[in-house]
Design an enzyme around this catalytic site. Structure first.
Site, PDB file in Angstrom:
ATOM      1  N   HIS A 155       6.334  -9.784   7.457  1.00  0.00           N
ATOM      2  CA  HIS A 155       5.419  -9.013   6.609  1.00  0.00           C
ATOM      3  C   HIS A 155       6.135  -8.387   5.418  1.00  0.00           C
ATOM      4  O   HIS A 155       5.905  -8.799   4.282  1.00  0.00           O
ATOM      5  CB  HIS A 155       4.743  -7.949   7.485  1.00  0.00           C
TER       6      HIS A 155
ATOM      7  N   ASN B   9       0.834  -1.207   0.000  1.00  0.00           N
ATOM      8  CA  ASN B   9       0.000   0.000   0.000  1.00  0.00           C
ATOM      9  C   ASN B   9       0.860   1.244   0.000  1.00  0.00           C
ATOM     10  O   ASN B   9       2.046   1.204   0.354  1.00  0.00           O
ATOM     11  CB  ASN B   9      -0.972   0.003   1.201  1.00  0.00           C
TER      12      ASN B   9
ATOM     13  N   GLY C 129      -7.573  -4.145  -1.822  1.00  0.00           N
ATOM     14  CA  GLY C 129      -7.870  -5.241  -2.732  1.00  0.00           C
ATOM     15  C   GLY C 129      -8.085  -4.873  -4.184  1.00  0.00           C
ATOM     16  O   GLY C 129      -8.837  -5.550  -4.881  1.00  0.00           O
TER      17      GLY C 129
ATOM     18  N   GLU D 245      -4.345  -1.339   5.933  1.00  0.00           N
ATOM     19  CA  GLU D 245      -3.212  -0.825   6.697  1.00  0.00           C
ATOM     20  C   GLU D 245      -3.272   0.685   6.943  1.00  0.00           C
ATOM     21  O   GLU D 245      -2.270   1.287   7.345  1.00  0.00           O
ATOM     22  CB  GLU D 245      -1.897  -1.172   5.987  1.00  0.00           C
TER      23      GLU D 245
END
Length: 213
Positions: A160, A31, A48, A78
């Site tokens: 992550h 993002n 998404g 996020e």
């Protein structure tokens, strides 16, 4: 949609396309956000949606309390992470979160990127710390990232990926790219016998040179 909002939204879209082309993400992961100049707002990628299909009105405008001001889609899950960085660091105007391969390798090994490469210490400010692990989209993750970013322009999010933050989107993207290169170089250096880190005095000189010269 104001002209200023449209401009910053287009910058976010361009950064996302570049992130895809540079293989720093796959699919819809990762993002990007950027502050709206002169306003207590920021623009962030939607949740998404493929970076190559996002339209300007799909980029979400939020305020510094986490309220959606404008946009046709849901903000990235996020968004609390981006918001926490902006609230803590007034010098930060853009945040890029990638899942690039070598930074993700460091993340799943929970290993920092050492202060060994000159370009890394210049742009990040020293070694790249690893934040504590927390689930995506949580306040706990946001708080952990803020702690790992202290006096730095980048951190590794445990298990992550990479978080790069800077004064504008161009600089944040460059920071993410340098972090990825340095993560790869660290992995190679360890195969050759280990990393030799720079002295703190050397890091300080190079960081000052980058910022001021």
């Amino acid at each position: 949609m104001s002209v200023l909002h449209e401009e910053i939204r287009n910058q976010v879209i361009e950064a996302g396309i570049m992130m895809m082309k540079n293989k720093m993400v796959v699919g819809t992961w990762g993002n990007i956000s950027a502050r709206v100049p002169g306003e207590e707002l920021f623009a962030i990628t939607p949740s998404g949606v493929d970076y190559e299909t996002i339209q300007a009105d799909g980029i979400v405008i939020m305020d510094m309390t986490g309220k959606v001001i404008d946009g046709l889609m849901k903000p990235s899950v996020e968004w609390p992470l981006h918001l926490a960085v902006y609230q803590d660091r007034k010098d930060i105007h853009a945040v890029v979160h990638t899942h690039s391969t070598c930074c993700t390798a460091m993340a799943i090994a929970r290993k920092p990127i050492p202060a060994a490469a000159e370009d890394l210490v210049q742009i990040v400010g020293g070694d790249v710390r690893v934040s504590e692990y927390h689930l995506p989209g949580t306040k706990e993750l946001a708080d952990a990232a803020v702690r790992a970013l202290k006096d730095r322009n980048g951190c590794i999010l445990a298990n992550h990926g990479c978080l790069a933050a800077s004064k504008n989107l161009k600089e944040a993207m460059k920071t993410a790219e340098v972090m990825e290169k340095s993560a790869q170089a660290t992995i190679f250096a360890n195969m050759l016998g280990g990393v030799v880190e720079l002295e703190q005095s050397e890091v300080d000189v190079m960081r000052s040179f980058y910022l001021n010269s």
